[in-house]
Design a protein around this motif. Structure first.
Motif, PDB file in Angstrom:
ATOM      1  N   UNK A  86       0.817  -1.208   0.000  1.00  0.00           N
ATOM      2  CA  UNK A  86       0.000   0.000   0.000  1.00  0.00           C
ATOM      3  C   UNK A  86       0.853   1.261   0.000  1.00  0.00           C
ATOM      4  N   UNK A  87       1.956   1.227   0.741  1.00  0.00           N
ATOM      5  CA  UNK A  87       2.779   2.423   0.819  1.00  0.00           C
ATOM      6  C   UNK A  87       3.884   2.415  -0.215  1.00  0.00           C
ATOM      7  N   UNK A  88       4.133   1.251  -0.818  1.00  0.00           N
ATOM      8  CA  UNK A  88       5.209   1.160  -1.795  1.00  0.00           C
ATOM      9  C   UNK A  88       6.552   1.112  -1.101  1.00  0.00           C
ATOM     10  N   UNK A  89       7.605   1.427  -1.846  1.00  0.00           N
ATOM     11  CA  UNK A  89       8.938   1.385  -1.263  1.00  0.00           C
ATOM     12  C   UNK A  89       9.493  -0.023  -1.264  1.00  0.00           C
ATOM     13  N   UNK A  90      10.619  -0.192  -0.612  1.00  0.00           N
ATOM     14  CA  UNK A  90      11.287  -1.483  -0.586  1.00  0.00           C
ATOM     15  C   UNK A  90      11.806  -1.751   0.812  1.00  0.00           C
ATOM     16  N   UNK A  91      12.023  -3.033   1.114  1.00  0.00           N
ATOM     17  CA  UNK A  91      12.669  -3.369   2.367  1.00  0.00           C
ATOM     18  C   UNK A  91      14.171  -3.206   2.162  1.00  0.00           C
TER      19      UNK A  91
ATOM     20  N   UNK B 205       4.697 -12.823  13.306  1.00  0.00           N
ATOM     21  CA  UNK B 205       4.128 -12.600  11.978  1.00  0.00           C
ATOM     22  C   UNK B 205       4.990 -11.729  11.071  1.00  0.00           C
ATOM     23  N   UNK B 206       6.140 -11.293  11.580  1.00  0.00           N
ATOM     24  CA  UNK B 206       7.028 -10.431  10.774  1.00  0.00           C
ATOM     25  C   UNK B 206       7.434 -11.082   9.450  1.00  0.00           C
ATOM     26  N   UNK B 207       7.467 -12.421   9.431  1.00  0.00           N
ATOM     27  CA  UNK B 207       7.921 -13.093   8.211  1.00  0.00           C
ATOM     28  C   UNK B 207       7.039 -12.764   7.013  1.00  0.00           C
ATOM     29  N   UNK B 208       5.785 -12.367   7.274  1.00  0.00           N
ATOM     30  CA  UNK B 208       4.895 -12.045   6.164  1.00  0.00           C
ATOM     31  C   UNK B 208       5.401 -10.855   5.349  1.00  0.00           C
ATOM     32  N   UNK B 209       6.210  -9.998   5.977  1.00  0.00           N
ATOM     33  CA  UNK B 209       6.775  -8.862   5.239  1.00  0.00           C
ATOM     34  C   UNK B 209       7.654  -9.361   4.089  1.00  0.00           C
ATOM     35  N   UNK B 210       8.338 -10.478   4.341  1.00  0.00           N
ATOM     36  CA  UNK B 210       9.178 -11.058   3.287  1.00  0.00           C
ATOM     37  C   UNK B 210       8.318 -11.533   2.116  1.00  0.00           C
ATOM     38  N   UNK B 211       7.167 -12.129   2.446  1.00  0.00           N
ATOM     39  CA  UNK B 211       6.274 -12.607   1.386  1.00  0.00           C
ATOM     40  C   UNK B 211       5.752 -11.438   0.566  1.00  0.00           C
ATOM     41  N   UNK B 212       5.342 -10.351   1.270  1.00  0.00           N
ATOM     42  CA  UNK B 212       4.793  -9.212   0.537  1.00  0.00           C
ATOM     43  C   UNK B 212       5.871  -8.591  -0.346  1.00  0.00           C
ATOM     44  N   UNK B 213       7.133  -8.611   0.126  1.00  0.00           N
ATOM     45  CA  UNK B 213       8.218  -8.069  -0.703  1.00  0.00           C
ATOM     46  C   UNK B 213       8.408  -8.920  -1.949  1.00  0.00           C
ATOM     47  N   UNK B 214       8.304 -10.243  -1.799  1.00  0.00           N
ATOM     48  CA  UNK B 214       8.531 -11.136  -2.938  1.00  0.00           C
ATOM     49  C   UNK B 214       7.421 -11.000  -3.978  1.00  0.00           C
ATOM     50  N   UNK B 215       6.195 -10.722  -3.530  1.00  0.00           N
ATOM     51  CA  UNK B 215       5.068 -10.620  -4.470  1.00  0.00           C
ATOM     52  C   UNK B 215       4.855  -9.194  -4.978  1.00  0.00           C
TER      53      UNK B 215
END
Lengths: 103, 264
Positions: A23-28, B108-118
C-alpha cells in the motif's frame, strides 16, 4: 471486552506487516531483509526450546522427558524426509507413548 | 529477478486475456489463464495440511478458557496459525495483552518477506484490491501464488490469489470450528498435552530453516538466551532471545548472499 481489545491489537500489528509494502510502496532495505530471514528461526526456537527443556523452571535433560523425546523424533523425521506432517505425527505418537509408559 | 520476470509475464497475459474475452470465437486453450477456481484447486494440499492445525488451535483455545466467539474471531482477524497457537498458550499462562500483541508482531514479521517477494507482481493491481489481498497473505497462499508466477504460466493474478486465499481462509475457519466443538464435547481434553502439537509443529518448521551455519548459530543463540533469561519479567526473555538470535544470524550470514541482495 479485554479479549476483544487483545484480538484487535493482534490484528493491528499483523495486517500492516502484510499490507505495508503493497500500500505504501517502497522497498525493504537489504539489511532489514536479511534480518527478517532469521526471524522465524530465532523466534520459533526461542519459544520451542524452553517449552521442551524446562520442567518446573529447571532444565530437564532426561529420557523421561516426553516433550524432549517427541521433539527429537519430529526433528529427525523432518530433517531426513522434509515431510512436516509425518514429522509432527511421529513426534505426537512418541510423546503419547512416553506419557503412557512413564506415567 | 524471478518476480520481475513474472510481473511482465502477468501483465502481458492480462492484456492477452482482454483480447481473448473480447473475441470468444478464438480458441486458445493453452493461453487460458488460471483464475479463481484454479487458485483454490492448487491450494487443495495446503487445505488438507492445515486441517490438524485448525483443529488443535480450536481445541487448545477452548480448553484454555477462550470464549467460542473469541476463538473464531482470532482465526478471522489474525489468521496466522503460529501466532494464534502462541497467543493462546501465553493467554493460558496469564501473560498480559501488550506482551501477547508484541509476540504476535514478531511471529508474523515473516509475512513482510512474502509481501516483498510478491510486490512486483501485485503492483499492477488497483490499490483497493491489494488492500483486500494483503489480509489473506499467509505462508500457504504465498507459496501457491509465488510458485504459479514463477512457473510463467498465464494467470489472472488477483482472481487466482483470491481463489487460494478464500479457500484457505474458509478452510481455517471450518477446522477452527471443528476444534471448538471437540474442545467442548471431549471432557478433559485440556490434559491431553495438546500443547505438544504446537511444539512439534514449530520443531518441524524450524528444522528445514537450518540450511546453513548462520541459521544454526541463530537457533543455538536464541535457545541459549531463552533458557538463561527465562526469569525475566513480561516474557522479555523471549524478546531478548529472538533479538540475539537474529543478530547472531546476520553477523554470520554468508557474504555472497548479502552482496547479491544489495543489488537492485
Amino acid at each position: 471486552m479485554n479479549t476483544l481489545l487483545l484480538l484487535l491489537g493482534m490484528a493491528a500489528v499483523t495486517y500492516p506487516v502484510r499490507a505495508g509494502l503493497w500500500l505504501r510502496g517502497g522497498q525493504i532495505p537489504p539489511r532489514l531483509k536479511q534480518a527478517l530471514d532469521y526471524v522465524p528461526t530465532a523466534v520459533l526456537t526461542a519459544i520451542t526450546v524452553p517449552a521442551v527443556l524446562l520442567h518446573n523452571d529447571q532444565v530437564w535433560l532426561s529420557w523421561h522427558n516426553a516433550q524432549l523425546a517427541g521433539a527429537l523424533v519430529t526433528g529427525i523425521i523432518v530433517w531426513r524426509t522434509r515431510h512436516l506432517l509425518w514429522g509432527i505425527g511421529g513426534g505426537l505418537v512418541v510423546y503419547a507413548l512416553w506419557r503412557v509408559w512413564l506415567a | 529477478m524471478h518476480c520481475v520476470g513474472a510481473k511482465s509475464e502477468v501483465s502481458v497475459r492480462m492484456r492477452n486475456m482482454t483480447a481473448i474475452t473480447s473475441s470468444p470465437a478464438q480458441p486458445a486453450p493453452n493461453l487460458h489463464p488460471a483464475g479463481f477456481w484454479q487458485g483454490a484447486r492448487d491450494t487443495l494440499p495446503m487445505l488438507i495440511g492445515a486441517a490438524p492445525f485448525g483443529i488443535i488451535y480450536g481445541t487448545l483455545a477452548i480448553s484454555h478458557g477462550l470464549p467460542v466467539w473469541a476463538t473464531l474471531l482470532m482465526s478471522a482477524l489474525v489468521y496466522g496459525g503460529a501466532s494464534q497457537f502462541i497467543a493462546v498458550t501465553l493467554l493460558a499462562a496469564g501473560t498480559s495483552a501488550p506482551i501477547i500483541i508484541a509476540t504476535t508482531f514478531i511471529v508474523n514479521l515473516r509475512h513482510a518477506l512474502y509481501s516483498a517477494a510478491l510486490l512486483p507482481a501485485v503492483s499492477a493491481l488497483p490499490r483497493s484490491w491489494r488492500a483486500v489481498m494483503a489480509w489473506f497473505l499467509t505462508d500457504e497462499t504465498f507459496a501457491i501464488v509465488f510458485h504459479k508466477l514463477d512457473s510463467g504460466e498465464p494467470v489472472r493474478l488477483a482472481r487466482f490469489y483470491m481463489g487460494s486465499a478464500l479457500a484457505m481462509f474458509g478452510n481455517w475457519l471450518f477446522w477452527t470450528s471443528t476444534g471448538i466443538v471437540l474442545g467442548q464435547s471431549v471432557p478433559g481434553i485440556a490434559n491431553w498435552g495438546l500443547e505438544f502439537a504446537m511444539v512439534a509443529t514449530f520443531v518441524g518448521i524450524v528444522v528445514p530453516l537450518l540450511k546453513d551455519r548462520s541459521h544454526v548459530a541463530a537457533a543455538l543463540a536464541a535457545a541459549a538466551v531463552a533458557i538463561v533469561a527465562r526469569g525475566l519479567p513480561f516474557k522479555l526473555g523471549l524478546m531478548a532471545a529472538a533479538l540475539v538470535g537474529i543478530t547472531v544470524g546476520v553477523l554470520l550470514a554468508p557474504k555472497a548472499q548479502a552482496s547479491v541482495e544489495a543489488q537492485p
